[in-house]
Enzyme design. Structure first.
Site, PDB file in Angstrom:
ATOM      1  N   LYS A  19       0.837  -1.203   0.000  1.00 39.68           N
ATOM      2  CA  LYS A  19       0.000   0.000   0.000  1.00 39.68           C
ATOM      3  C   LYS A  19       0.874   1.256   0.000  1.00 39.68           C
ATOM      4  CE  LYS A  19      -2.851   0.722   3.694  1.00 39.68           C
ATOM      5  NZ  LYS A  19      -2.645   2.077   4.246  1.00 39.68           N
ATOM      6  N   SER A  20       1.880   1.292   0.858  1.00 42.57           N
ATOM      7  CA  SER A  20       2.732   2.491   0.946  1.00 42.57           C
ATOM      8  C   SER A  20       3.422   2.761  -0.383  1.00 42.57           C
ATOM      9  CB  SER A  20       3.817   2.294   2.007  1.00 42.57           C
ATOM     10  OG  SER A  20       3.239   2.147   3.271  1.00 42.57           O
ATOM     11  N   ARG A  24       2.920   6.021  -3.124  1.00 44.75           N
ATOM     12  CA  ARG A  24       4.060   6.865  -3.521  1.00 44.75           C
ATOM     13  C   ARG A  24       4.293   6.793  -5.024  1.00 44.75           C
ATOM     14  NH1 ARG A  24       4.166   5.605   1.642  1.00 44.75           N
ATOM     15  NH2 ARG A  24       5.520   6.646   3.150  1.00 44.75           N
ATOM     16  N   GLY A  91      -5.176   7.823   5.584  1.00 48.65           N
ATOM     17  CA  GLY A  91      -4.232   8.752   6.217  1.00 48.65           C
ATOM     18  C   GLY A  91      -3.044   9.026   5.316  1.00 48.65           C
ATOM     19  N   ARG A 119      -8.600  11.778  12.888  1.00 49.68           N
ATOM     20  CA  ARG A 119      -7.159  11.528  13.029  1.00 49.68           C
ATOM     21  C   ARG A 119      -6.366  12.837  12.962  1.00 49.68           C
ATOM     22  NH1 ARG A 119      -5.642   6.569   9.341  1.00 49.68           N
ATOM     23  NH2 ARG A 119      -3.713   6.776  10.516  1.00 49.68           N
ATOM     24  N   GLN A 166       4.563   9.077   7.273  1.00 51.44           N
ATOM     25  CA  GLN A 166       3.626   9.980   6.604  1.00 51.44           C
ATOM     26  C   GLN A 166       4.052  11.428   6.802  1.00 51.44           C
ATOM     27  OE1 GLN A 166      -0.314   8.882   7.977  1.00 51.44           O
ATOM     28  NE2 GLN A 166      -0.285   6.965   6.822  1.00 51.44           N
ATOM     29  N   ASP A 312       2.020  -1.380  11.857  1.00 47.27           N
ATOM     30  CA  ASP A 312       0.735  -1.888  11.357  1.00 47.27           C
ATOM     31  C   ASP A 312       0.536  -3.367  11.673  1.00 47.27           C
ATOM     32  OD1 ASP A 312       0.141   0.614  10.369  1.00 47.27           O
ATOM     33  OD2 ASP A 312       0.837   0.165   8.344  1.00 47.27           O
ATOM     34  N   ARG A 343      -6.271   1.330  18.166  1.00 44.69           N
ATOM     35  CA  ARG A 343      -5.942  -0.101  18.059  1.00 44.69           C
ATOM     36  C   ARG A 343      -5.535  -0.727  19.395  1.00 44.69           C
ATOM     37  NH1 ARG A 343      -3.154  -0.136  12.012  1.00 44.69           N
ATOM     38  NH2 ARG A 343      -5.150  -0.070  10.908  1.00 44.69           N
ATOM     39  N   ARG A 385      -7.389  -3.683   9.541  1.00 45.12           N
ATOM     40  CA  ARG A 385      -6.420  -4.596  10.159  1.00 45.12           C
ATOM     41  C   ARG A 385      -7.015  -5.309  11.376  1.00 45.12           C
ATOM     42  NH1 ARG A 385      -2.376  -3.606   6.749  1.00 45.12           N
ATOM     43  NH2 ARG A 385      -1.871  -1.452   6.281  1.00 45.12           N
TER      44      ARG A 385
HETATM   45  C1  S3P Z   1       2.417   4.684   6.244  1.00 46.51           C
HETATM   46  C2  S3P Z   1       2.997   5.007   7.447  1.00 46.51           C
HETATM   47  C3  S3P Z   1       2.476   4.550   8.743  1.00 46.51           C
HETATM   48  C4  S3P Z   1       1.537   3.366   8.592  1.00 46.51           C
HETATM   49  C5  S3P Z   1       0.546   3.573   7.485  1.00 46.51           C
HETATM   50  C6  S3P Z   1       1.252   3.789   6.160  1.00 46.51           C
HETATM   51  C7  S3P Z   1       2.996   5.223   5.009  1.00 46.51           C
HETATM   52  O1  S3P Z   1       1.778   5.602   9.352  1.00 46.51           O
HETATM   53  O2  S3P Z   1       0.863   3.124   9.800  1.00 46.51           O
HETATM   54  O3  S3P Z   1      -0.311   2.442   7.356  1.00 46.51           O
HETATM   55  O4  S3P Z   1       2.683   4.718   3.908  1.00 46.51           O
HETATM   56  O5  S3P Z   1       3.796   6.158   5.096  1.00 46.51           O
HETATM   57  P1  S3P Z   1       2.516   6.716  10.256  1.00 46.51           P
HETATM   58  O6  S3P Z   1       3.419   7.477   9.408  1.00 46.51           O
HETATM   59  O7  S3P Z   1       1.392   7.563  10.786  1.00 46.51           O
HETATM   60  O8  S3P Z   1       3.206   5.935  11.335  1.00 46.51           O
END
Ligand code: S3P
Length: 425
Positions: A19-20, A24, A91, A119, A166, A312, A343, A385
């Site tokens: 996902k990350s 990007r 997020g 959030r 993030q 996560d 969580r 999750r």
């Molecule tokens: C992510 C960073 C994490 C993670 C989220 C994805 C990212 O969050 O929990 O699922 O893709 O940069 P945080 O940066 O708030 O820790």
């Protein structure tokens, strides 16, 4: 979803793309020059939000088989989105995108669903404001958030109070648009996909320990990216393979980036039989096939140093700890309170309903194991999750487990239940 106890798990599976890395690659491809190809991207609600946001700003994104073809508009080529940008539950979309939006010459507003609207956004509003962005948000912290950008960002040296990829990535995106050299220093290293991918797309970026340094950028170059599978999705099946007796499963093509592999370190320290095969590099990311066999687990303890590399995966690690001999203490994980649900509370309250012995603490959990789990009606709190973790718990519980609001798995893993059925014997 209703789940019953199984006698074993076996087979070879793949889980969805990371996902990350998908977020990007959509973002960087959109502001690069030329056609980028993103192969094996994650088709999930969260990534759709990022895709829609860039489409709304004039980027042509086509989907062909398992790939995205993204016609980058160049770093200054995004158009005014006109309407609000809806980020849904995501997020990552919100926080990374806010860095891009702060660098534009138009104003924009991001909104989100009920969970995302609770959030905290101050963590990105604060550094972006230091860079000169004019941001208005509900109570200075929550969506909807309006970014009145005028194309005048200043470079800053930012020392982040949280280890958050993030936040770091938001500042790095804004740094592309700022005059001069922007730096972000984290208290503990968080996932480094942005640093790797910025470099691939041609940004002037470097890393010095906990500090990431990025320079103003006039041009990014289109790329072909192949996204590996997500260790955060694989983690549910890794733990399932460990705690369901007589199991042997293999998960192919999983990203094992060093800033993401804390789950493997912790599970191995508990005695897990996990073997990495065929370790290789794909599009700059380390990838392996992971083989898992049922294992007798012992308790462990871990804290803030390792937490960013497994943030996560904590819900599913807690489930593993309920099956381990002895007391597991998890600390330094306060960030869990501001995820898609709180969580700490959602994990402890729902697993306790199933017979686990878990105490919530201010920044983690105290888990006494092993506990015999029994089927119950449990709530996902609309958190993907949590829904997946509780479904895995159902595989070892006596009787039937009913997971309420299980539909939210589509946030990151739309075919979770199909993959699970594939290996249930
Ligand atoms: C992510 C960073 C994490 C993670 C989220 C994805 C990212 O969050 O929990 O699922 O893709 O940069 P945080 O940066 O708030 O820790």
């Amino acid at each position: 979803m209703k789940i019953n106890k199984v006698s074993k798990l076996s087979g070879t599976i793949t889980v969805p793309a990371d996902k990350s890395i998908t977020h990007r690659s959509i973002m960087l491809s959109s502001i690069a020059e030329g056609k980028s190809y993103v192969n094996n991207y994650l088709q999930s609600d969260d990534c759709l939000m990022t895709m829609n946001a860039f489409k709304q700003m004039g980027v042509n994104i086509e989907q062909k088989d398992n790939s995205l073809i993204i016609d980058g508009v160049g770093i200054n080529g995004l158009k005014n989105p006109v309407k609000e940008i809806y980020a849904g539950n995501s997020g990552t979309t919100t926080r990374l995108l806010s860095g891009v939006l702060a660098g534009q010459r138009f104003s924009s507003t991001i909104t989100g669903d009920e969970s995302l609207s609770k959030r905290p956004m101050k963590r990105v509003i604060a550094p972006l404001s230091l860079m000169g962005a004019d941001i208005k948000a509900k109570d200075n912290n929550f969506l909807p958030m309006t970014i009145n950008a005028n194309g005048n960002l200043k470079a800053i040296d930012y020392v982040s109070p949280v280890a958050s990829a993030q936040v770091k990535s938001c500042i790095l995106f804004a740094g592309l648009y700022a005059d001069g050299t922007t730096t972000v220093t984290e208290p503990i290293k968080s996932r480094d996909h942005s640093e790797k991918m910025f470099k691939t797309f041609g940004a002037d970026i470097s890393v010095d320990g906990l500090k990431v340094i990025v320079n103003h950028c006039d041009k990014l170059y289109a790329q072909e990216v192949t996204v590996p599978c997500d260790i955060s999705s694989a983690a549910f099946f890794i733990v399932a393979g460990l705690i369901v007796p007589n199991s042997n499963i293999k998960i192919l093509n999983v990203n094992i980036n060093k800033t993401r592999d804390g789950v493997l370190t912790v599970l191995k320290s508990m005695g897990a039989d996990i073997v990495l095969d065929n370790v290789r590099t794909v599009s700059g990311e380390d990838v392996a096939d992971i083989e898992i066999r049922s294992s007798k687990l012992n308790s462990t303890s871990f804290g803030k140093e390792i937490v960013p590399s497994l943030i996560d995966e904590i819900p599913i690690i807690v489930l593993a700890a309920t099956q381990a001999e002895g007391q597991t203490v998890i600390s330094g994980a306060k960030e869990l309170k501001v995820k898609e649900s709180d969580r700490i509370h959602s994990v402890a309250s729902q697993l306790n309903k199933m017979g686990a012995d878990i105490q919530e603490t201010d920044d983690g959990f105290i888990i006494n194991g092993p506990a015999k789990l029994k089927g119950a009606t449990v709530d996902s709190f609309d958190d993907h999750r949590i829904a997946m973790m509780l479904s895995i718990a159902g595989l070892i519980a006596e009787g039937e487990t009913e997971v309420l609001k299980s539909d939210c798995v589509k946030i990151s893993f739309a075919n979770f239940y199909e993959v699970l059925k594939q290996i249930c014997k």
